[in-house]
Design a protein around this motif. Structure first.
Motif, PDB file in Angstrom:
ATOM      1  N   ALA A   3      45.944 -17.009-108.424  1.00  0.00           N
ATOM      2  CA  ALA A   3      46.225 -15.711-109.022  1.00  0.00           C
ATOM      3  C   ALA A   3      45.645 -14.586-108.192  1.00  0.00           C
ATOM      4  O   ALA A   3      44.794 -14.768-107.338  1.00  0.00           O
ATOM      5  CB  ALA A   3      45.637 -15.668-110.427  1.00  0.00           C
ATOM      6  N   GLU A   4      46.128 -13.375-108.480  1.00  0.00           N
ATOM      7  CA  GLU A   4      45.646 -12.174-107.814  1.00  0.00           C
ATOM      8  C   GLU A   4      44.156 -12.015-108.069  1.00  0.00           C
ATOM      9  O   GLU A   4      43.655 -12.386-109.117  1.00  0.00           O
ATOM     10  CB  GLU A   4      46.417 -10.980-108.379  1.00  0.00           C
ATOM     11  CG  GLU A   4      46.135  -9.680-107.693  1.00  0.00           C
ATOM     12  CD  GLU A   4      47.010  -8.571-108.221  1.00  0.00           C
ATOM     13  OE1 GLU A   4      46.580  -7.416-108.173  1.00  0.00           O
ATOM     14  OE2 GLU A   4      48.125  -8.866-108.690  1.00  0.00           O
ATOM     15  N   PRO A   5      43.412 -11.472-107.077  1.00  0.00           N
ATOM     16  CA  PRO A   5      41.970 -11.314-107.274  1.00  0.00           C
ATOM     17  C   PRO A   5      41.658 -10.399-108.437  1.00  0.00           C
ATOM     18  O   PRO A   5      42.464  -9.543-108.809  1.00  0.00           O
ATOM     19  CB  PRO A   5      41.493 -10.710-105.947  1.00  0.00           C
ATOM     20  CG  PRO A   5      42.709 -10.157-105.295  1.00  0.00           C
ATOM     21  CD  PRO A   5      43.876 -10.966-105.798  1.00  0.00           C
ATOM     22  N   SER A  21      33.369 -15.058-102.209  1.00  0.00           N
ATOM     23  CA  SER A  21      34.546 -15.546-102.923  1.00  0.00           C
ATOM     24  C   SER A  21      35.507 -14.409-103.249  1.00  0.00           C
ATOM     25  O   SER A  21      36.726 -14.545-103.090  1.00  0.00           O
ATOM     26  CB  SER A  21      34.099 -16.261-104.203  1.00  0.00           C
ATOM     27  OG  SER A  21      35.202 -16.694-104.932  1.00  0.00           O
ATOM     28  N   GLU A  22      34.976 -13.280-103.688  1.00  0.00           N
ATOM     29  CA  GLU A  22      35.815 -12.121-104.007  1.00  0.00           C
ATOM     30  C   GLU A  22      36.481 -11.567-102.761  1.00  0.00           C
ATOM     31  O   GLU A  22      37.675 -11.222-102.776  1.00  0.00           O
ATOM     32  CB  GLU A  22      34.962 -11.036-104.682  1.00  0.00           C
ATOM     33  CG  GLU A  22      35.737  -9.785-105.062  1.00  0.00           C
ATOM     34  CD  GLU A  22      36.704  -9.988-106.221  1.00  0.00           C
ATOM     35  OE1 GLU A  22      37.556  -9.107-106.424  1.00  0.00           O
ATOM     36  OE2 GLU A  22      36.628 -11.026-106.909  1.00  0.00           O
ATOM     37  N   GLY A  28      43.037 -12.971 -99.075  1.00  0.00           N
ATOM     38  CA  GLY A  28      44.158 -13.897 -99.227  1.00  0.00           C
ATOM     39  C   GLY A  28      45.329 -13.259 -99.949  1.00  0.00           C
ATOM     40  O   GLY A  28      46.491 -13.437 -99.565  1.00  0.00           O
ATOM     41  N   HIS A  29      45.042 -12.486-100.988  1.00  0.00           N
ATOM     42  CA  HIS A  29      46.108 -11.802-101.727  1.00  0.00           C
ATOM     43  C   HIS A  29      46.833 -10.799-100.822  1.00  0.00           C
ATOM     44  O   HIS A  29      48.070 -10.763-100.786  1.00  0.00           O
ATOM     45  CB  HIS A  29      45.526 -11.100-102.951  1.00  0.00           C
ATOM     46  CG  HIS A  29      46.534 -10.297-103.702  1.00  0.00           C
ATOM     47  ND1 HIS A  29      47.526 -10.878-104.457  1.00  0.00           N
ATOM     48  CD2 HIS A  29      46.717  -8.953-103.787  1.00  0.00           C
ATOM     49  CE1 HIS A  29      48.286  -9.926-104.984  1.00  0.00           C
ATOM     50  NE2 HIS A  29      47.810  -8.756-104.588  1.00  0.00           N
ATOM     51  N   LEU A  30      46.074 -10.002-100.082  1.00  0.00           N
ATOM     52  CA  LEU A  30      46.694  -9.018 -99.184  1.00  0.00           C
ATOM     53  C   LEU A  30      47.507  -9.698 -98.092  1.00  0.00           C
ATOM     54  O   LEU A  30      48.616  -9.252 -97.760  1.00  0.00           O
ATOM     55  CB  LEU A  30      45.621  -8.122 -98.560  1.00  0.00           C
ATOM     56  CG  LEU A  30      44.950  -7.131 -99.503  1.00  0.00           C
ATOM     57  CD1 LEU A  30      43.816  -6.400 -98.785  1.00  0.00           C
ATOM     58  CD2 LEU A  30      45.964  -6.125-100.048  1.00  0.00           C
ATOM     59  N   LEU A  31      46.970 -10.777 -97.529  1.00  0.00           N
ATOM     60  CA  LEU A  31      47.680 -11.498 -96.477  1.00  0.00           C
ATOM     61  C   LEU A  31      49.030 -11.997 -96.971  1.00  0.00           C
ATOM     62  O   LEU A  31      50.048 -11.854 -96.291  1.00  0.00           O
ATOM     63  CB  LEU A  31      46.819 -12.672 -96.003  1.00  0.00           C
ATOM     64  CG  LEU A  31      47.438 -13.575 -94.930  1.00  0.00           C
ATOM     65  CD1 LEU A  31      47.626 -12.821 -93.626  1.00  0.00           C
ATOM     66  CD2 LEU A  31      46.567 -14.809 -94.715  1.00  0.00           C
ATOM     67  N   PHE A  70      43.265 -17.634 -95.711  1.00  0.00           N
ATOM     68  CA  PHE A  70      44.467 -18.455 -95.839  1.00  0.00           C
ATOM     69  C   PHE A  70      44.093 -19.879 -96.203  1.00  0.00           C
ATOM     70  O   PHE A  70      44.708 -20.490 -97.079  1.00  0.00           O
ATOM     71  CB  PHE A  70      45.296 -18.438 -94.550  1.00  0.00           C
ATOM     72  CG  PHE A  70      46.550 -19.248 -94.681  1.00  0.00           C
ATOM     73  CD1 PHE A  70      47.664 -18.711 -95.298  1.00  0.00           C
ATOM     74  CD2 PHE A  70      46.604 -20.555 -94.239  1.00  0.00           C
ATOM     75  CE1 PHE A  70      48.822 -19.471 -95.463  1.00  0.00           C
ATOM     76  CE2 PHE A  70      47.746 -21.317 -94.396  1.00  0.00           C
ATOM     77  CZ  PHE A  70      48.859 -20.769 -95.007  1.00  0.00           C
ATOM     78  N   PHE A  71      43.093 -20.425 -95.533  1.00  0.00           N
ATOM     79  CA  PHE A  71      42.662 -21.790 -95.848  1.00  0.00           C
ATOM     80  C   PHE A  71      42.204 -21.881 -97.295  1.00  0.00           C
ATOM     81  O   PHE A  71      42.561 -22.811 -98.017  1.00  0.00           O
ATOM     82  CB  PHE A  71      41.536 -22.234 -94.909  1.00  0.00           C
ATOM     83  CG  PHE A  71      40.986 -23.588 -95.281  1.00  0.00           C
ATOM     84  CD1 PHE A  71      41.701 -24.734 -95.019  1.00  0.00           C
ATOM     85  CD2 PHE A  71      39.769 -23.697 -95.930  1.00  0.00           C
ATOM     86  CE1 PHE A  71      41.206 -25.984 -95.380  1.00  0.00           C
ATOM     87  CE2 PHE A  71      39.262 -24.937 -96.294  1.00  0.00           C
ATOM     88  CZ  PHE A  71      39.988 -26.079 -96.014  1.00  0.00           C
ATOM     89  N   THR A  72      41.415 -20.911 -97.726  1.00  0.00           N
ATOM     90  CA  THR A  72      40.890 -20.920 -99.094  1.00  0.00           C
ATOM     91  C   THR A  72      42.019 -20.892-100.109  1.00  0.00           C
ATOM     92  O   THR A  72      41.981 -21.604-101.118  1.00  0.00           O
ATOM     93  CB  THR A  72      39.942 -19.718 -99.309  1.00  0.00           C
ATOM     94  OG1 THR A  72      38.882 -19.806 -98.353  1.00  0.00           O
ATOM     95  CG2 THR A  72      39.352 -19.718-100.702  1.00  0.00           C
ATOM     96  N   ARG A  73      43.046 -20.088 -99.842  1.00  0.00           N
ATOM     97  CA  ARG A  73      44.180 -19.989-100.774  1.00  0.00           C
ATOM     98  C   ARG A  73      45.055 -21.239-100.760  1.00  0.00           C
ATOM     99  O   ARG A  73      45.618 -21.617-101.788  1.00  0.00           O
ATOM    100  CB  ARG A  73      45.053 -18.779-100.415  1.00  0.00           C
ATOM    101  CG  ARG A  73      44.408 -17.430-100.598  1.00  0.00           C
ATOM    102  CD  ARG A  73      44.452 -16.935-102.006  1.00  0.00           C
ATOM    103  NE  ARG A  73      45.786 -16.712-102.491  1.00  0.00           N
ATOM    104  CZ  ARG A  73      46.149 -15.673-103.210  1.00  0.00           C
ATOM    105  NH1 ARG A  73      45.272 -14.727-103.495  1.00  0.00           N
ATOM    106  NH2 ARG A  73      47.376 -15.559-103.671  1.00  0.00           N
ATOM    107  N   SER A  74      45.196 -21.872 -99.599  1.00  0.00           N
ATOM    108  CA  SER A  74      46.141 -22.986 -99.485  1.00  0.00           C
ATOM    109  C   SER A  74      45.514 -24.352 -99.759  1.00  0.00           C
ATOM    110  O   SER A  74      46.224 -25.309-100.058  1.00  0.00           O
ATOM    111  CB  SER A  74      46.760 -23.000 -98.085  1.00  0.00           C
ATOM    112  OG  SER A  74      45.778 -23.242 -97.096  1.00  0.00           O
TER     113      SER A  74
END
Length: 197
Positions: A3-5, A21-22, A28-31, A70-74
């Motif tokens: 989800a969005e931050p 983390s934030e 990640g959201h912006l990317l 990106f890694f954290t999100r994926s």
């Protein structure tokens, strides 16, 4: 993708892990929504409530931050299953990867990250360290387990198998620039495993 931050909080003293983390969530959201050009230290600091000094302390460049974000999100979507059936596990993992790039919207950001890494040394190092090499190691570990169980020959070249499977995805995405949805993952896996015998 996650989800969005959460909205920016006040600048009170927060634990470093929470701040990091934030920052990664915002980056990640912006990317994924706006592209790599949106991932700047100025914008991340403004939207996450972290100081630019903190960002510069943790990441050598905004590109390096984008790679880790990106890694954290994926990571949750690209876990490697081990059901005991190598073919099924490879199909499941590659299907998840293709879905991430297509339905998950990561195709454009991953292309931008890889493109920018050609001229940004910090991003290139972060991309290898936080994403590419860990993902490759997960695949290698799964293939080694298959060797131990007898599903894959002891002399199979694991790096070549990995290059065939994931390389086909990256080749379509970055070189041919054709839709990944047309990739027959089951056939790709079957072909790679047959060649490894």
């Amino acid at each position: 993708m996650s989800a969005e931050p959460s909205p920016r909080r006040g600048r009170g003293r927060r634990p470093a892990a929470e701040v990091r983390s934030e920052v990664l969530a915002v980056a990640g959201h912006l990317l994924l929504t706006e592209g790599i050009h949106a991932v700047t230290f100025e914008r991340i600091a403004r939207e996450s409530g972290a100081s630019k000094t903190t960002l510069y302390k943790w990441w050598p460049s905004s590109g390096a931050l984008a790679a880790e974000a990106f890694f954290t999100r994926s990571e949750p979507q690209l876990e490697f299953p081990d059901t005991g059936d190598l073919r099924a596990d490879l199909i499941a993992q590659l299907t998840s990867f293709v879905a991430l790039l297509t339905d998950g919207g990561a195709g454009k950001p991953i292309s931008e990250l890889i493109g920018a890494a050609q001229t940004d040394r910090d991003l290139a190092e972060a991309w290898s360290r936080t994403y590419a090499l860990p993902r490759r190691e997960l695949a290698r570990e799964r293939l080694q387990a298959a060797q131990r169980s007898g599903q894959l020959g002891a002399d199979a070249d694991l790096d070549i198998i990995i290059d065939q499977l994931w390389g086909a995805c990256y080749h379509r995405l970055l070189v041919l620039r054709i839709p990944l949805k047309g990739l027959d993952v089951e056939r790709l896996v079957t072909s790679a495993l047959r060649g490894a015998q």
